[in-house]
Design an enzyme around this catalytic site. Structure first.
Site, mmCIF file in Angstrom:
data_model
loop_
_atom_site.group_PDB
_atom_site.id
_atom_site.type_symbol
_atom_site.label_atom_id
_atom_site.label_comp_id
_atom_site.label_asym_id
_atom_site.label_seq_id
_atom_site.Cartn_x
_atom_site.Cartn_y
_atom_site.Cartn_z
ATOM 1 N N ILE A 458 1.978 8.471 -2.929
ATOM 2 C CA ILE A 458 3.289 7.478 -2.811
ATOM 3 C C ILE A 458 3.935 7.945 -1.690
ATOM 4 C CG2 ILE A 458 5.364 6.488 -4.087
ATOM 5 C CD1 ILE A 458 4.020 7.435 -6.502
ATOM 6 N N GLU A 459 3.832 7.368 -0.527
ATOM 7 C CA GLU A 459 4.657 7.828 0.519
ATOM 8 C C GLU A 459 6.043 7.195 0.960
ATOM 9 O OE1 GLU A 459 0.301 7.736 3.354
ATOM 10 O OE2 GLU A 459 2.016 6.429 3.690
ATOM 11 N N CYS A 468 1.472 13.357 -3.203
ATOM 12 C CA CYS A 468 0.185 13.210 -3.341
ATOM 13 C C CYS A 468 -0.409 12.738 -4.589
ATOM 14 C CB CYS A 468 -0.603 14.675 -3.184
ATOM 15 S SG CYS A 468 -0.283 15.298 -1.397
ATOM 16 N N GLU A 470 -2.620 13.884 -6.374
ATOM 17 C CA GLU A 470 -2.700 14.866 -7.545
ATOM 18 C C GLU A 470 -1.418 15.275 -8.257
ATOM 19 O OE1 GLU A 470 -5.670 15.890 -4.068
ATOM 20 O OE2 GLU A 470 -3.896 14.807 -4.196
#
Length: 549
Positions: A458-459, A468, A470
């Site tokens: 999710i930027e 990230c 993970e």
């Protein structure tokens, strides 16, 4: 790579009824054959599978009769010398026959490739001499037109069409040239030898001598660096794709018999590409009577197309077509799995309309390779081997860069629970919010109690708040009360490598992995999976226990 129906048609089950179908000079007795072939003939029967099955015992008997040439090689050589001038390849035909008679190695596939190309070239010359126009591109169309009106009587062309030129029958030419089989009965090349001299005898009796048809002005410049071709035989892919024929290719190339190796190589490249294409896209690539074959064309399409969809080639789809096709067809994962430079090399060399189209030109006799001295033949063999070699390495190690990495496994060989985890990560990747990097990542994390938590990257426009995949999965799991995990799968696409967790994610994972945690790295098309662990990825991790000291 053939269906049960096709296999049954190719198997020889009839009996050889003495010598009734051949003359003393080992040419076909057309009077005897005509009576049998045309007894139940009606217009359009060649398009009927039922007819091909019905006539098969008769056809088998005729074909088996042709094996007499291997028992009388000296007599048949004389017949070749007398009746093969119409091919303009008498000496070449003698060489092929001598090689085929050498039973120390089975050259039946190679011989069939050579003879079908030679036949198409000779028949094309006959057609052009009589019609004064270029012959049809495909052998089945050429035979269909010759059967309507030519110097060869109907039954003579009809017999060859039954064996080579009907999609509902044996279709031997396409089955062999497209690399669907690795062996055939010796009677098939024997039949082709006999057909060639029998046609020649008929034309000679009529005093017809076809002029050599003009060839396409064809020259290419190829340069390559030699590889150890024996390395090809080490590939697990080769083990599943006509291995014995690849051994022949390597042997022929080492003996500098480049022309012979080219015939085998061109068909086997397609066989390997089709095997990989089917494995990656999870489609049936066997030769079936009721479906179009998956051939070289299909391998280079943008999408895995349905049988009723018009093929569209790389880079040729306009915007409206792209939307329509994308909605109804899956993307061809060959483009996702291998470097596009390799895909384009194969496309340019073997398929592009304005490219050399080596396979088509030789198999359809647009270019007839007459001797071993073509300057580009060794380079073509070498480049083709290089192409295969890179593809094999690619599928073996998923473009990971090393043959020695023993931690890469076939997706199908993993436990079902691991496969489930990878597939969950692939699904999660579809929800990635990555408008800035365009690099989508998915992750799936399994708790010790069995629950799976997924996450995607999710930027954020400010960069530092970005998450990230993970850590998204870990945050979801920890927020629901889970603290202990056994394994995680991470899926992303990079052309030349797998995508491991970044340094921050490795440290975050190690927080919840006091006794290590399995890590599975895969691509969206998970042909191969790299298996590692948090401790391997971060051997000198910062352990929370250190805070207590």
């Amino acid at each position: 790579m053939i269906s049960t129906q096709v296999k049954e048609l190719l198997e020889i089950t009839g009996k050889c009824n003495g010598n009734q179908y051949l003359h003393d000079d080992l040419t076909i007795n057309w009077y005897e054959v005509r009576e049998l072939l045309l007894k139940d003939y009606v217009e359009g029967v060649l398009e009927s599978y039922e007819y091909c099955v019905k006539i098969k015992p008769t056809l088998d008997s005729i074909i088996l009769n042709c094996l007499q040439i291997q028992d009388q090689p000296e007599l048949f050589k004389k017949t070749i010398l007398e009746f093969s001038q119409w091919t303009h390849s008498t000496s070449e035909l003698c060489k092929i026959f001598i090689d085929w008679c050498d039973e120390s190695e089975d050259y039946s596939i190679l011989t069939t490739l050579q003879l079908t190309s030679m036949l198409e070239y000779a028949l094309g010359s006959l057609y052009q001499s009589e019609k004064r126009v270029p012959p049809p591109h495909l052998l089945k169309d050429l035979l269909a037109e010759l059967s309507d009106e030519s110097s060869l009587e109907f039954e003579k062309v009809f017999l060859l069409r039954l064996v080579l030129g009907t999609s509902k029958g044996l279709n031997l030419r396409n089955i062999v040239w497209h690399g669907f089989i690795d062996s055939i009965h010796r009677c098939y090349p024997a039949f082709l030898f006999v057909i060639i001299v029998s046609y020649g005898k008929s034309l000679k009796c009529k005093k017809i001598a076809p002029k050599l048809r003009s060839e396409i002005n064809f020259s290419i410049s190829l340069q390559s660096k030699n590889i150890q071709v024996e390395d090809l035989l080490k590939s697990p892919t080769i083990m599943k794709c006509n291995f014995n024929l690849w051994k022949q290719i390597v042997s022929l190339q080492k003996r500098k018999k480049f022309k012979s190796s080219i015939f085998l190589l061109l068909s086997q490249i397609e066989s390997v590409l089709r095997f990989i294409y089917g494995r990656i896209n999870q489609v049936n690539v066997t030769a079936r009577l009721n479906k179009y074959y998956v051939i070289m064309d299909s391998i280079f399409y943008d999408y895995v197309l349905d049988d009723d969809v018009t093929p569209l080639v790389i880079g040729k789809i306009n915007k409206s077509q792209h939307t329509q096709i994308k909605e109804t067809n899956r993307k061809n994962q060959m483009m996702e799995t291998f470097p596009l430079s390799i895909i384009y090399l194969g496309y340019d060399l073997f398929h592009a309309v304005d490219g050399p189209r080596i396979r088509d030109r030789i198999s359809h006799a647009e270019v007839f390779v007459k001797d071993e001295n073509f300057s580009w033949l060794p380079a073509l063999v070498d480049i083709s081997c290089n192409l295969c070699f890179v593809l094999f390495l690619s599928i073996m190690m998923e473009i990971n860069g090393t043959l020695d990495n023993k931690n890469i496994f076939n997706f199908d060989d993993l436990e079902s629970s691991t496969q489930e985890l990878v597939l969950k990560a692939i699904e999660a990747r579809n929800f990635a919010y990555c408008p800035y990097s365009k690099f989508a990542v998915g992750a799936a994390l399994r708790a010790t109690t069995g629950e799976i938590f997924t996450g995607c990257n999710i930027e954020n426009g400010a960069h530092s708040p970005s998450l990230c995949a993970e850590r998204t999965a870990i945050a979801k799991a920890v927020s629901e009360g889970f603290r202990s995990f056994t394994e995680i799968a991470v899926v992303a696409y990079q052309e030349e490598s797998f995508t491991p967790p970044c340094g921050v994610c490795r440290q975050t994972l190690s927080e919840f992995a006091p006794t290590d945690m399995k890590v599975y790295l895969a691509k969206p098309s998970p042909g191969r999976v790299l298996v590692t662990s948090v401790f391997q990825l971060l051997p000198y991790r910062f352990n929370p226990e250190k805070l207590k000291k």
